[in-house]
Design an enzyme around this catalytic site. Sequence first.
Site, PDB file in Angstrom:
ATOM      1  N   ASP A  66      46.901  17.390  68.099  1.00 58.57           N
ATOM      2  CA  ASP A  66      46.711  19.031  68.524  1.00 58.57           C
ATOM      3  C   ASP A  66      46.832  19.827  69.215  1.00 58.57           C
ATOM      4  O   ASP A  66      47.399  20.841  69.351  1.00 58.57           O
ATOM      5  CB  ASP A  66      44.935  19.029  68.399  1.00 58.57           C
TER       6      ASP A  66
ATOM      7  N   ARG B  61      34.929  27.937  65.504  1.00 60.42           N
ATOM      8  CA  ARG B  61      35.382  28.929  66.817  1.00 60.42           C
ATOM      9  C   ARG B  61      35.048  30.397  66.445  1.00 60.42           C
ATOM     10  O   ARG B  61      35.288  30.768  65.256  1.00 60.42           O
ATOM     11  CB  ARG B  61      36.796  28.852  67.224  1.00 60.42           C
TER      12      ARG B  61
ATOM     13  N   CYS C 255      45.939  23.766  59.185  1.00 61.23           N
ATOM     14  CA  CYS C 255      47.227  23.764  58.612  1.00 61.23           C
ATOM     15  C   CYS C 255      47.850  22.397  58.494  1.00 61.23           C
ATOM     16  O   CYS C 255      49.226  22.774  58.146  1.00 61.23           O
ATOM     17  CB  CYS C 255      48.039  24.923  58.999  1.00 61.23           C
TER      18      CYS C 255
ATOM     19  N   ARG D  39      33.721  18.310  61.073  1.00 59.04           N
ATOM     20  CA  ARG D  39      34.866  17.442  61.946  1.00 59.04           C
ATOM     21  C   ARG D  39      34.291  16.007  62.251  1.00 59.04           C
ATOM     22  O   ARG D  39      33.069  15.834  62.382  1.00 59.04           O
ATOM     23  CB  ARG D  39      35.182  18.284  63.046  1.00 59.04           C
TER      24      ARG D  39
ATOM     25  N   HIS E 179      49.936  24.280  71.103  1.00 61.52           N
ATOM     26  CA  HIS E 179      49.109  23.873  70.071  1.00 61.52           C
ATOM     27  C   HIS E 179      49.898  23.058  69.188  1.00 61.52           C
ATOM     28  O   HIS E 179      50.092  23.440  67.919  1.00 61.52           O
ATOM     29  CB  HIS E 179      48.374  25.124  69.521  1.00 61.52           C
TER      30      HIS E 179
ATOM     31  N   SER F 153      45.443  26.525  63.118  1.00 60.73           N
ATOM     32  CA  SER F 153      44.327  25.622  62.733  1.00 60.73           C
ATOM     33  C   SER F 153      44.082  25.394  61.339  1.00 60.73           C
ATOM     34  O   SER F 153      44.222  26.148  60.392  1.00 60.73           O
ATOM     35  CB  SER F 153      42.761  26.343  63.547  1.00 60.73           C
TER      36      SER F 153
ATOM     37  N   TYR G  45      29.035  24.435  69.077  1.00 58.33           N
ATOM     38  CA  TYR G  45      30.371  23.965  68.344  1.00 58.33           C
ATOM     39  C   TYR G  45      31.586  23.520  68.918  1.00 58.33           C
ATOM     40  O   TYR G  45      31.674  24.080  70.249  1.00 58.33           O
ATOM     41  CB  TYR G  45      30.797  24.994  67.386  1.00 58.33           C
TER      42      TYR G  45
ATOM     43  N   LYS H 282      48.171  19.741  61.161  1.00 59.16           N
ATOM     44  CA  LYS H 282      48.637  18.993  62.328  1.00 59.16           C
ATOM     45  C   LYS H 282      48.195  17.405  62.149  1.00 59.16           C
ATOM     46  O   LYS H 282      49.114  16.694  62.470  1.00 59.16           O
ATOM     47  CB  LYS H 282      48.295  19.530  63.641  1.00 59.16           C
ATOM     48  N   THR H 283      46.996  17.288  62.284  1.00 56.57           N
ATOM     49  CA  THR H 283      46.352  16.093  62.159  1.00 56.57           C
ATOM     50  C   THR H 283      47.135  14.957  60.985  1.00 56.57           C
ATOM     51  O   THR H 283      47.450  13.947  61.195  1.00 56.57           O
ATOM     52  CB  THR H 283      44.906  16.108  61.912  1.00 56.57           C
TER      53      THR H 283
ATOM     54  N   LYS I 216      40.400  23.422  73.776  1.00 54.98           N
ATOM     55  CA  LYS I 216      40.959  24.630  73.486  1.00 54.98           C
ATOM     56  C   LYS I 216      40.947  25.485  74.903  1.00 54.98           C
ATOM     57  O   LYS I 216      41.883  26.276  75.249  1.00 54.98           O
ATOM     58  CB  LYS I 216      40.655  25.612  72.389  1.00 54.98           C
TER      59      LYS I 216
ATOM     60  N   GLY J 294      34.784  23.393  69.406  1.00 49.49           N
ATOM     61  CA  GLY J 294      35.898  24.190  70.091  1.00 49.49           C
ATOM     62  C   GLY J 294      35.363  25.132  71.087  1.00 49.49           C
ATOM     63  O   GLY J 294      35.911  25.600  71.980  1.00 49.49           O
TER      64      GLY J 294
HETATM   65  P1  GTP Z   1      43.025  21.801  63.302  1.00 50.04           P
HETATM   66  O1  GTP Z   1      42.057  20.633  63.953  1.00 50.04           O
HETATM   67  O2  GTP Z   1      42.017  22.688  62.965  1.00 50.04           O
HETATM   68  O3  GTP Z   1      44.069  22.368  64.640  1.00 50.04           O
HETATM   69  O4  GTP Z   1      43.609  21.495  62.184  1.00 50.04           O
HETATM   70  P2  GTP Z   1      45.209  20.578  61.692  1.00 50.04           P
HETATM   71  O5  GTP Z   1      46.359  21.574  61.886  1.00 50.04           O
HETATM   72  O6  GTP Z   1      45.101  19.427  62.227  1.00 50.04           O
HETATM   73  O7  GTP Z   1      44.831  20.494  60.050  1.00 50.04           O
HETATM   74  P3  GTP Z   1      44.397  19.126  59.160  1.00 50.04           P
HETATM   75  O8  GTP Z   1      45.630  18.245  59.456  1.00 50.04           O
HETATM   76  O9  GTP Z   1      43.341  18.659  59.719  1.00 50.04           O
HETATM   77  O10 GTP Z   1      44.644  19.750  57.904  1.00 50.04           O
HETATM   78  C1  GTP Z   1      43.838  20.819  57.446  1.00 50.04           C
HETATM   79  C2  GTP Z   1      43.735  20.852  55.820  1.00 50.04           C
HETATM   80  O11 GTP Z   1      45.080  21.103  55.337  1.00 50.04           O
HETATM   81  C3  GTP Z   1      43.050  19.780  55.125  1.00 50.04           C
HETATM   82  O12 GTP Z   1      42.225  19.928  54.276  1.00 50.04           O
HETATM   83  C4  GTP Z   1      44.360  18.966  54.562  1.00 50.04           C
HETATM   84  O13 GTP Z   1      43.917  18.322  53.593  1.00 50.04           O
HETATM   85  C5  GTP Z   1      45.084  20.037  54.395  1.00 50.04           C
HETATM   86  N1  GTP Z   1      46.618  19.510  54.388  1.00 50.04           N
HETATM   87  C6  GTP Z   1      47.269  19.067  55.417  1.00 50.04           C
HETATM   88  N2  GTP Z   1      48.571  18.778  55.141  1.00 50.04           N
HETATM   89  C7  GTP Z   1      48.777  19.495  53.924  1.00 50.04           C
HETATM   90  C8  GTP Z   1      49.996  19.367  53.160  1.00 50.04           C
HETATM   91  O14 GTP Z   1      50.937  19.005  53.464  1.00 50.04           O
HETATM   92  N3  GTP Z   1      49.814  19.929  51.889  1.00 50.04           N
HETATM   93  C9  GTP Z   1      48.776  20.520  51.496  1.00 50.04           C
HETATM   94  N4  GTP Z   1      48.614  21.239  50.329  1.00 50.04           N
HETATM   95  N5  GTP Z   1      47.529  20.463  52.234  1.00 50.04           N
HETATM   96  C10 GTP Z   1      47.567  19.808  53.523  1.00 50.04           C
HETATM   97  C1  SPV Z   2      41.414  24.308  65.883  1.00 54.81           C
HETATM   98  O1  SPV Z   2      40.366  25.075  65.560  1.00 54.81           O
HETATM   99  O2  SPV Z   2      42.558  24.629  66.033  1.00 54.81           O
HETATM  100  C2  SPV Z   2      40.674  22.966  66.390  1.00 54.81           C
HETATM  101  C3  SPV Z   2      39.391  22.878  66.303  1.00 54.81           C
HETATM  102  O3  SPV Z   2      41.464  22.002  66.480  1.00 54.81           O
HETATM  103  S1  SPV Z   2      38.619  23.576  67.740  1.00 54.81           S
HETATM  104  O4  SPV Z   2      38.532  22.243  68.636  1.00 54.81           O
HETATM  105  O5  SPV Z   2      37.516  23.961  67.320  1.00 54.81           O
HETATM  106  O6  SPV Z   2      39.649  24.553  68.109  1.00 54.81           O
HETATM  107 MN    MN Z   3      43.682  22.879  66.490  1.00 51.48          MN
END
Ligand code: GTP
Ligand code: SPV
Ligand code: MN
Length: 595
Positions: free
Chosen positions: A286, A78, A259, A380, A235, A257, A206, A261-262, A215, A208
């Site tokens: 998300d 984004r 951090c 992604r 979010h 983002s 891209y 969530k998934t 979003k 997002g």
């Molecule tokens: P968006 O799709 O951008 O909104 O991201 P998200 O919040 O869903 O984050 P996601 O779960 O994809 O994790 C992002 C990164 O953080 C990945 O590289 C994970 O491996 C890392 N991560 C997730 N959970 C943890 C945790 O509990 N500890 C640590 N150290 N890293 C984590």
């Molecule tokens: C984020 O950046 O929080 C995402 C990916 O979940 S995007 O759809 O690019 O916003």
């Molecule tokens: Mn997100």
Amino acid sequence: MQSIASIKVLTKNKNVLRWVNEVVNMTNPDEIMWIDGSAEQLSMLREEAVESGELLPLNQEKYPRCYYHRTDENDVARMEDKTFICSRTKENAGPNNNWMKPDEAYKLGEEIFTNSMVGRTMYIIPYSMGPVGSPFSKIGFEITDSIYVVLNMNIMTRIGKKAVDVLKDSNDFVRGVHAKCTLDINNRFIFHFPEDNTIWSCNSAYGGNVLLGKKCFALRIASYQGYKEGWMAEHMLILGIENPKGEVKYISAAFPSACGKTNLAMLIPPEGYKTKGYKVWTVGDDIAWLKVGEDGRLWAINPEAGFFGVAPGTSSSSNYNALMSTKKDTIFTNVAINLDDNSVWWEKLDKNPPVNALDWKGNPWNGKTATTKAAHPNSRFTAPAKNCPSISPNWESPSGVPISAIVFGGRRAKTAPLVYESRNWQHGVFVGSTLASETTAAAAGKVGVIRRDPMAMLPFCGYNMGDYFGHWLEMGEKTSNPPKIFHVNWFRTDNDGNFLWPGYGDNFRILDWIIKRCEEEVEAVESPIGYLPKAKDINLDGLEMTEEKLNSLLHIDKDLWMEDTKNIEEFYSKFGDRLPKQLKDELNLLKNNLK
Ligand code: GTP
Ligand code: SPV
Ligand code: MN
């Protein structure tokens, strides 16, 4: 040019047809296709995208119906500086958004869109955000000239005839227009017109920026709709925790983002919990739309139908359920491709990097000698939610699921403890409004800089954030039985920069404490910032973690917190008189508590 009357038009809705006509006249496509969502139409589009090279088919034995796509090197995340909220007044967009006058944005957009689809096909995608026909759900249309967008929207939302059927004659739909144009970064814009339910996106491919249901609609436009209509677009992931008695409690959590969530939404509890019969059910990873139910609780749906997840770091040990979700019907973007067996690879997928691969830029890449990353850090996958082994039986429930706890969290190397609980809703809103995190690769720009990201919504709130805080406070007043609000930090480090907390599946130990607090099963310790757990109430069975280390994870450094209040004050001052007085009171209370 073909007249739209001559093609299989999916609706008689005059509002839709008038708008489509305007966009056709502006963009001037050679052909027009209404997306009905049928399997035949989608497979024809896949074939066409493969023929043109837009999609590469992966090893179909290993990955049935999976495809690979690469975006431009400067179009991989984004772009917040290209994203605008075009409210009628600058004040209504707020200091949290880039603003452009609607007239100016429409004019600029029109210049860029004019004749942008000459020689191309326009696809008109009707879609529902939320289960089709649910009282939470909203209809949108995305007009695009990209098959990649059509196929991704098919994974991420509920597309086709069924969406126009529920819209009937109504004018209540979001109008999205996307054109790839020339991918010129200097003419890349993502314009939102919240008062017109309109989104215009150009010169990007891209996710997002171009999957306009996500979003752009489900957060930026929907947050404004929720403000006006009395609900919330956040979010947030949504998950259910089932205890050994078979009772399920739902938690929603907002982290910025990339951090976690998934990861949290799909976590697998540690062995000791699993054998006792605890389970985690995924509702969404998300976005959450929340409403007050008749019972005075907050109820939430996941408006999406798929996961647009970060690939790097996803492995069978870190996030088995996410990895399994990508084994069929998935599109991978900007990861590496292993030429030996036509499979995909990214950092930390496993310990066997390919030796004969193409990296995310399409350059030869050998895991034995490489000094560069195989996959882009924000590469992604787009995977259907129904593929997920932990998908909740209630994930498409039209009435949503009742939320017991809201959790905020970010990446904080110091300051924020592993977990704490707010004293009440108002204090919880303060905690959310002061959320801070180190920046990640999910948005273009410098990585690792601390920024305040209230409710993880800074890039996604479609109106003045001062008003948004006011809306949160009001929602609390309307909710007689509101969820408790917590803050977590999985990312605290020691002095050498190592994470102190194991994270991932072990985060269940903290969710367990959160649910116990909601059920009033354990007591907590009062502190200047809120309630902290008693170390003995965090279950560490099976973990190599001393109580001493846990205590350091829960420790509050008053000097650091005092520093933080200064930063909060500075951040708050941007909102002037739009900042609710209750939040200033909470800040003063925090300062007093720290003295
Ligand atoms: P968006 O799709 O951008 O909104 O991201 P998200 O919040 O869903 O984050 P996601 O779960 O994809 O994790 C992002 C990164 O953080 C990945 O590289 C994970 O491996 C890392 N991560 C997730 N959970 C943890 C945790 O509990 N500890 C640590 N150290 N890293 C984590
Ligand atoms: C984020 O950046 O929080 C995402 C990916 O979940 S995007 O759809 O690019 O916003
Ligand atoms: Mn997100």
